[in-house]
Design a protein around this motif. Structure first.
Motif, PDB file in Angstrom:
ATOM      1  N   SER A  44      32.129  40.463  30.077  1.00 36.84           N
ATOM      2  CA  SER A  44      33.275  40.790  29.855  1.00 36.84           C
ATOM      3  C   SER A  44      33.153  42.673  30.175  1.00 36.84           C
ATOM      4  O   SER A  44      32.320  43.366  29.691  1.00 36.84           O
ATOM      5  CB  SER A  44      33.728  40.845  28.250  1.00 36.84           C
ATOM      6  N   GLY A  45      34.319  43.103  31.011  1.00 36.31           N
ATOM      7  CA  GLY A  45      34.118  44.533  31.472  1.00 36.31           C
ATOM      8  C   GLY A  45      33.363  44.855  32.446  1.00 36.31           C
ATOM      9  O   GLY A  45      33.571  45.906  32.843  1.00 36.31           O
ATOM     10  N   LYS A  87      30.054  51.592  39.205  1.00 39.66           N
ATOM     11  CA  LYS A  87      30.881  51.889  38.146  1.00 39.66           C
ATOM     12  C   LYS A  87      31.122  53.154  37.930  1.00 39.66           C
ATOM     13  O   LYS A  87      30.297  53.825  37.402  1.00 39.66           O
ATOM     14  CB  LYS A  87      30.193  51.018  36.877  1.00 39.66           C
ATOM     15  N   ASP A 130      33.482  43.892  35.774  1.00 41.36           N
ATOM     16  CA  ASP A 130      34.039  44.370  36.729  1.00 41.36           C
ATOM     17  C   ASP A 130      35.034  45.274  36.670  1.00 41.36           C
ATOM     18  O   ASP A 130      35.471  45.830  37.720  1.00 41.36           O
ATOM     19  CB  ASP A 130      34.998  42.987  37.305  1.00 41.36           C
ATOM     20  N   THR A 131      35.254  46.068  35.782  1.00 37.54           N
ATOM     21  CA  THR A 131      36.190  46.978  35.591  1.00 37.54           C
ATOM     22  C   THR A 131      35.769  48.345  36.068  1.00 37.54           C
ATOM     23  O   THR A 131      34.431  48.745  35.915  1.00 37.54           O
ATOM     24  CB  THR A 131      36.452  47.240  33.945  1.00 37.54           C
ATOM     25  N   ASN A 132      36.583  48.959  37.061  1.00 34.03           N
ATOM     26  CA  ASN A 132      36.230  50.321  37.667  1.00 34.03           C
ATOM     27  C   ASN A 132      35.039  50.017  38.328  1.00 34.03           C
ATOM     28  O   ASN A 132      33.924  51.135  38.561  1.00 34.03           O
ATOM     29  CB  ASN A 132      36.055  51.320  36.519  1.00 34.03           C
TER      30      ASN A 132
END
Length: 146
Positions: free
Chosen positions: A83-84, A127, A86-88
């Motif tokens: 979770s998270g 990231k 793939d963010t940014n």
């Protein structure tokens, strides 16, 4: 007059042949010390490998040298991530053909001749801002021969 018109019409040429890709080894992505970059070019990482065999009768008959193009564009996301994860994140790929030390941007098709060619592919995920959360990550790069 009909014969002349037939010769003047634009012609589309198709490559008659095959381009086969056989996956060799999977690459390994490692994190940098700041844990904001995962990449196969980081210390302890390794490139993915494959073998490409291009064969086109048309290329052989016409003695053409550049009938197929190879590329390895970057994915838009991890195949799997916590979770998270793939963010940014931005992804970048490079590849090398036939043992060359020259990094070619993954989305830049390179022409290949008939025959067998080796390819090494590297994937980098960055990231920004932040760091990658702990967990297992997997990324997939699709090698294309068109």
């Amino acid at each position: 007059m009909a014969v002349l018109a037939a010769f003047c019409a634009p012609a589309q040429a198709a490559i008659v042949g095959t381009c086969t890709i056989v996956v060799g080894s999977s690459g390994t992505m490692k994190a940098n010390p700041s844990i904001n970059i995962f990449g196969s070019k980081q210390a302890g990482g390794s490139s993915a490998t494959a073998t490409i065999t291009a064969s086109s009768l048309l290329c052989t008959i016409l003695n053409l040298l550049d009938c197929y193009s190879v590329s390895a564009p970057a994915p838009i996301a991890f195949t799997s991530a916590p979770s998270g994860g793939d963010t940014n994140v931005t992804f970048d790929t490079v590849f090398r053909l036939d043992g060359s030390g020259l990094d070619i941007p993954g989305s830049s098709p390179q022409r290949v001749t008939n025959g067998t060619h080796s390819i090494q592919v590297d994937l980098t995920a960055t990231k920004s801002p932040g760091v990658f959360p702990a967990g297992n990550y997997q990324g997939t790069v699709t090698v294309r021969c068109e």
